[in-house]
Scaffold this motif. Structure first.
Motif, PDB file in Angstrom:
ATOM      1  N   ARG A   1      34.119  15.955  -6.176  1.00 31.12           N
ATOM      2  CA  ARG A   1      33.393  16.011  -7.449  1.00 31.12           C
ATOM      3  C   ARG A   1      34.387  15.939  -8.610  1.00 31.12           C
ATOM      4  NH1 ARG A   1      29.838  14.965  -4.638  1.00 31.12           N
ATOM      5  NH2 ARG A   1      27.813  15.953  -4.378  1.00 31.12           N
TER       6      ARG A   1
ATOM      7  N   LEU B   1      24.599   9.560  16.541  1.00 29.99           N
ATOM      8  CA  LEU B   1      25.070  10.759  17.241  1.00 29.99           C
ATOM      9  C   LEU B   1      24.073  11.187  18.316  1.00 29.99           C
ATOM     10  CD1 LEU B   1      26.553  12.860  14.282  1.00 29.99           C
ATOM     11  CD2 LEU B   1      27.640  11.169  15.702  1.00 29.99           C
TER      12      LEU B   1
ATOM     13  N   PRO C   1      22.656  13.359  -5.964  1.00 32.02           N
ATOM     14  CA  PRO C   1      22.435  11.909  -5.931  1.00 32.02           C
ATOM     15  C   PRO C   1      23.432  11.170  -5.028  1.00 32.02           C
ATOM     16  CG  PRO C   1      22.827  12.675  -8.198  1.00 32.02           C
ATOM     17  CD  PRO C   1      22.932  13.869  -7.311  1.00 32.02           C
TER      18      PRO C   1
END
Ligand code: HEM
Length: 236
Positions: free
Chosen positions: A127, A196, A183
């Motif tokens: 971030r 998986l 988002p």
């Protein structure tokens, strides 16, 4: 893709940078050629649809359009490759769970989720800090890049009681935190889940039995995409 994705691990050194840069340029050229090809002759595939919507909306620069594809290729490469080895290793170490999975296919979904919690293939989310933050007597300046540790969050005892225990039956949040949030939550989550689950189903469903060789599962890194050593197993 494998050479480029090294930059998202914690295992590269300055010496690796030139070869990572060469690989990044090759991957960029590859994606750029794909876009040009589908623009010339669209096919019935994802990239043709993507190019058509990029051209219609016209809100991405040429480089942004390429980079979206690059991030899908990188995001879908080492992540699931590592996660399949990790989940196989964790479950083979627990013979009772492997046996339970062989008997009950319904345990495949929670087994994949729990393996991703205990030893996630991706350990953090990036971030950009957009305003100054003071947190626990630390100052984080606007403009800093943070790696938020999902690896730590996945062992938070308030969210996952007795977090060290590999527990197929624990309560889970609807959205697995290993894929991030907001988002920019992982675009490939649905595909990753399928890969998986299908990989595990194929291994436990085989009429041969997969057995551990006693070799230890080694997962490296605590941020970005994690690396896993080769893991040997044998069939009976
Ligand atoms: C076990 C497998 C995977 C894990 C654990 C994983 C995890 C993550 C995480 C933590 C992020 C960052 C989310 C955030 O910032 O909030 C991310 C982003 C992303 N992932 Fe995955 N991922 C996996 C598989 C895949 C696959 C298979 C694809 C594509 C085929 C993919 C494509 C992407 C892309 C394109 C982004 C960037 C999304 C954006 O920035 O908007 N991932 N992933």
């Amino acid at each position: 893709a494998y050479r480029v994705s090294k930059i998202l691990t914690t295992s590269w050194t300055d010496e690796d940078v030139p070869s990572i840069e060469v690989a990044a340029r090759e991957l960029e050229a590859y994606c750029s050629d794909l876009i040009a090809d589908r623009r010339r002759s669209p096919k019935d595939d994802f990239i043709s649809e993507y190019v058509a919507s990029v051209d219609q909306d016209a809100n991405l620069s040429a480089m942004e359009a390429i980079m979206q594809l690059v991030s899908i290729v990188i995001g879908g490469t080492d992540t699931t490759r590592a996660a399949i080895v990790i989940q196989t290793g964790l479950l083979l170490e627990r013979a009772d769970l492997w046996e339970a999975l062989r008997k009950d296919e319904n345990l495949i979904v929670p087994a994949v989720a729990e393996a991703l919690r205990v030893e996630p293939a991706v350990a953090s989310i990036p971030r950009l800090v957009v305003r100054d933050i003071e947190l626990d007597q630390h100052f984080i300046a606007s403009g800093s890049v943070l790696l938020l540790s999902t690896m730590s969050a996945l062992r938070d005892p308030e969210a996952f009681p007795d977090p060290e225990r590999f527990d197929l039956y624990r309560e889970r949040p609807r959205w697995h935190p290993v894929y991030g949030d907001g988002p920019h939550r992982c675009l490939g989550q649905a595909l990753a889940q399928l890969e998986l689950e299908e990989a595990l189903r194929a291994l436990v469903g085989s009429r041969h039995r997969l057995l551990p060789t006693g070799q230890q599962l080694n997962v490296h890194g605590h941020a970005g995409i994690r690396q896993v050593d080769e893991l040997e197993a044998r069939w009976t």
